[in-house]
Design a protein around this motif. Structure first.
Motif, PDB file in Angstrom:
ATOM      1  N   LEU A 187       8.654  46.485  10.577  1.00 12.16           N
ATOM      2  CA  LEU A 187       8.330  44.954  10.770  1.00 12.16           C
ATOM      3  C   LEU A 187       7.030  44.506  10.717  1.00 12.16           C
ATOM      4  O   LEU A 187       6.092  45.237   9.997  1.00 12.16           O
ATOM      5  CB  LEU A 187       8.458  45.331  13.099  1.00 12.16           C
ATOM      6  CG  LEU A 187      10.142  45.484  13.306  1.00 12.16           C
ATOM      7  CD1 LEU A 187       9.928  45.952  14.761  1.00 12.16           C
ATOM      8  CD2 LEU A 187      10.249  44.733  12.961  1.00 12.16           C
ATOM      9  N   THR A 228      17.034  42.119  17.849  1.00 16.12           N
ATOM     10  CA  THR A 228      17.029  41.951  16.089  1.00 16.12           C
ATOM     11  C   THR A 228      17.997  41.299  15.613  1.00 16.12           C
ATOM     12  O   THR A 228      19.496  41.275  15.604  1.00 16.12           O
ATOM     13  CB  THR A 228      17.563  43.278  15.951  1.00 16.12           C
ATOM     14  OG1 THR A 228      18.054  43.844  17.025  1.00 16.12           O
ATOM     15  CG2 THR A 228      16.325  44.420  15.779  1.00 16.12           C
ATOM     16  N   GLU A 229      18.476  39.534  16.337  1.00 11.32           N
ATOM     17  CA  GLU A 229      19.054  38.770  16.386  1.00 11.32           C
ATOM     18  C   GLU A 229      19.061  37.564  15.877  1.00 11.32           C
ATOM     19  O   GLU A 229      18.540  37.431  17.373  1.00 11.32           O
ATOM     20  CB  GLU A 229      20.852  39.116  17.487  1.00 11.32           C
ATOM     21  CG  GLU A 229      20.235  39.222  17.966  1.00 11.32           C
ATOM     22  CD  GLU A 229      21.499  39.457  19.891  1.00 11.32           C
ATOM     23  OE1 GLU A 229      22.563  38.968  19.391  1.00 11.32           O
ATOM     24  OE2 GLU A 229      21.553  40.564  20.319  1.00 11.32           O
ATOM     25  N   THR A 257      17.592  45.412  20.961  1.00 15.55           N
ATOM     26  CA  THR A 257      18.647  45.693  20.116  1.00 15.55           C
ATOM     27  C   THR A 257      20.325  45.800  20.790  1.00 15.55           C
ATOM     28  O   THR A 257      20.652  46.948  20.791  1.00 15.55           O
ATOM     29  CB  THR A 257      18.072  46.998  19.257  1.00 15.55           C
ATOM     30  OG1 THR A 257      17.914  48.169  20.096  1.00 15.55           O
ATOM     31  CG2 THR A 257      17.148  46.961  18.902  1.00 15.55           C
ATOM     32  N   VAL A 278      22.751  47.216  16.118  1.00 12.14           N
ATOM     33  CA  VAL A 278      22.054  47.532  15.579  1.00 12.14           C
ATOM     34  C   VAL A 278      21.444  48.121  15.187  1.00 12.14           C
ATOM     35  O   VAL A 278      21.514  49.627  13.659  1.00 12.14           O
ATOM     36  CB  VAL A 278      21.114  46.275  15.305  1.00 12.14           C
ATOM     37  CG1 VAL A 278      19.509  46.580  14.358  1.00 12.14           C
ATOM     38  CG2 VAL A 278      21.111  45.589  15.362  1.00 12.14           C
ATOM     39  N   GLN A 298      13.334  40.190   9.199  1.00  7.60           N
ATOM     40  CA  GLN A 298      12.917  41.431   9.145  1.00  7.60           C
ATOM     41  C   GLN A 298      13.722  42.539   8.834  1.00  7.60           C
ATOM     42  O   GLN A 298      15.054  42.935   9.524  1.00  7.60           O
ATOM     43  CB  GLN A 298      12.692  41.056  11.395  1.00  7.60           C
ATOM     44  CG  GLN A 298      11.367  40.216  11.491  1.00  7.60           C
ATOM     45  CD  GLN A 298      10.137  40.845  11.162  1.00  7.60           C
ATOM     46  OE1 GLN A 298       9.339  41.982  10.912  1.00  7.60           O
ATOM     47  NE2 GLN A 298       9.409  39.473  11.208  1.00  7.60           N
ATOM     48  N   ASP A 299      13.008  44.324   8.972  1.00  8.92           N
ATOM     49  CA  ASP A 299      13.518  44.818   8.580  1.00  8.92           C
ATOM     50  C   ASP A 299      12.669  45.664   9.421  1.00  8.92           C
ATOM     51  O   ASP A 299      11.199  46.247  10.082  1.00  8.92           O
ATOM     52  CB  ASP A 299      12.779  45.798   7.309  1.00  8.92           C
ATOM     53  CG  ASP A 299      13.537  46.968   6.713  1.00  8.92           C
ATOM     54  OD1 ASP A 299      14.191  47.555   7.839  1.00  8.92           O
ATOM     55  OD2 ASP A 299      12.855  47.641   6.040  1.00  8.92           O
ATOM     56  N   LEU A 300      13.928  46.545  10.693  1.00  6.28           N
ATOM     57  CA  LEU A 300      13.455  47.024  12.230  1.00  6.28           C
ATOM     58  C   LEU A 300      12.954  48.262  11.639  1.00  6.28           C
ATOM     59  O   LEU A 300      12.186  49.085  12.683  1.00  6.28           O
ATOM     60  CB  LEU A 300      15.096  47.619  12.164  1.00  6.28           C
ATOM     61  CG  LEU A 300      14.672  47.903  14.102  1.00  6.28           C
ATOM     62  CD1 LEU A 300      13.751  46.946  14.605  1.00  6.28           C
ATOM     63  CD2 LEU A 300      16.057  48.412  14.370  1.00  6.28           C
ATOM     64  N   GLU A 312      16.900  37.934  11.809  1.00  4.95           N
ATOM     65  CA  GLU A 312      17.650  38.553  10.789  1.00  4.95           C
ATOM     66  C   GLU A 312      17.693  39.808  10.178  1.00  4.95           C
ATOM     67  O   GLU A 312      16.318  39.685   9.339  1.00  4.95           O
ATOM     68  CB  GLU A 312      19.013  37.652  11.276  1.00  4.95           C
ATOM     69  CG  GLU A 312      19.994  37.309  11.791  1.00  4.95           C
ATOM     70  CD  GLU A 312      20.216  37.209  12.423  1.00  4.95           C
ATOM     71  OE1 GLU A 312      20.953  39.216  12.343  1.00  4.95           O
ATOM     72  OE2 GLU A 312      21.409  37.212  13.351  1.00  4.95           O
ATOM     73  N   TYR A 313      18.317  40.668   8.962  1.00  8.76           N
ATOM     74  CA  TYR A 313      17.906  41.288   8.167  1.00  8.76           C
ATOM     75  C   TYR A 313      18.399  40.602   6.805  1.00  8.76           C
ATOM     76  O   TYR A 313      19.518  40.378   6.796  1.00  8.76           O
ATOM     77  CB  TYR A 313      18.003  43.080   7.984  1.00  8.76           C
ATOM     78  CG  TYR A 313      18.105  43.370   6.806  1.00  8.76           C
ATOM     79  CD1 TYR A 313      16.752  43.687   7.160  1.00  8.76           C
ATOM     80  CD2 TYR A 313      18.765  44.188   6.094  1.00  8.76           C
ATOM     81  CE1 TYR A 313      16.868  45.240   5.687  1.00  8.76           C
ATOM     82  CE2 TYR A 313      18.836  44.862   5.136  1.00  8.76           C
ATOM     83  CZ  TYR A 313      17.581  45.023   4.702  1.00  8.76           C
ATOM     84  OH  TYR A 313      17.019  46.035   3.688  1.00  8.76           O
TER      85      TYR A 313
END
Length: 281
Positions: free
Chosen positions: A150, A107-108, A162, A165, A145-147, A128-129
């Motif tokens: 997904l 998530t980065e 993660t 996050v 992406q929204d965790l 990234e969001y």
């Protein structure tokens, strides 16, 4: 629970509950004393450090520490003590990672850690969001992406990472469920987030109610590479109950890995080492 290793230069313990933590703490609370943590700094200033996973060596003059915040400093090659803790957990939990075939999602995508992983693993995806179309366009080709939602197929990844996050996700249990969904059976989640390490219950600081943001405590913001001027709001600081919540969505094993290492330059104030959340599907 793994016991403290015999080598006094390292602490490596896997802790699966608040009760296990308190039992360990009762016997080892001296490990959190400044004089003990200082040993990591002194060792790195004498001999340098070896980065876990990559085995890159950094000389003493390449390392920068701040005694007020060991966890986020000890900077070497762009990575902090905390991120070397993540690499240590990767190396110990998932030693079978293959640079050509292992599928990894993080998530980065705009960090030194993402650059390192992208250069080492051919099938690494860092995301990234983004909050709007303009951010998505600026981010491209790094994906949004929204965790909690997904877009990946189920059972796709060998590893999900993660780092700092989970505390920013408004629906943590939904995020844990999605991480579990996209991992293959036997796959791992590895990563860090703040932990209220002396309590079982998580600390809820903000929430979304019918789509509206509600602050339950004084707002807290952490750094965000997408919006460095604003940061990211903290919704929740997990307590030890995050392990129960991870098991509830299907993870077969869930523990915090406590690490302190003079060789690797891994240290943190207050709790005796860097804590890394390790979940196995």
């Amino acid at each position: 629970m793994l016991s403290r290793e015999s080598d006094d230069s390292i602490i490596h313990v896997d802790i699966r509950s608040y009760q296990e933590w308190m039992a360990w703490w009762e016997q080892n609370s001296q490990a959190a004393q400044d004089s003990e943590t200082e040993k990591v700094l002194r060792a790195s200033m004498e001999s340098g450090i070896i980065e876990p996973l990559t085995n890159r060596h950094f000389a003493p003059e390449e390392i920068t520490w701040n005694r007020e915040n060991y966890r986020e400093t000890g900077l070497a090659g762009g990575l902090s003590s905390r991120l070397r803790g993540t690499l240590f957990a990767l190396e110990t939990c998932v030693p079978e990672l293959d640079k050509y075939n292992s599928k990894i999602f993080a998530t980065e995508g705009l960090t030194e850690f993402a650059l390192l992983m992208r250069g080492r693993f051919a099938k690494f995806i860092g995301a990234e969001y983004a909050i709007n179309r303009q951010e998505k366009e600026a981010l491209y080709p790094i994906p949004h992406q929204d965790l909690t939602k997904l877009t990946f197929a189920s059972g796709l990844f060998d590893l999900v990472i993660t780092n700092e996050v989970l505390e920013h996700v408004p629906r943590l249990d939904a995020a844990l469920k999605e991480i579990h969904r996209v991992l293959r059976p036997g796959g791992w989640h590895i990563g860090t987030c703040p932990l209220a390490f002396m309590q079982h219950q998580s600390i809820l600081k903000a929430k979304l109610r019918f789509g509206r943001l509600v602050h339950l405590m004084e707002p807290e913001f952490h750094g965000n590479p997408m919006r460095p001027q604003d940061g990211s709001l903290v919704f929740e600081i997990p307590g030890w109950d995050i392990l129960d919540r991870a098991r509830a969505v299907g993870f077969k094993d869930a523990f915090w890995k406590l690490i302190r290492s003079e060789r690797h330059g891994i240290a943190s104030n207050l709790c005796g080492g860097v804590l890394v959340l390790c979940l196995k599907r």
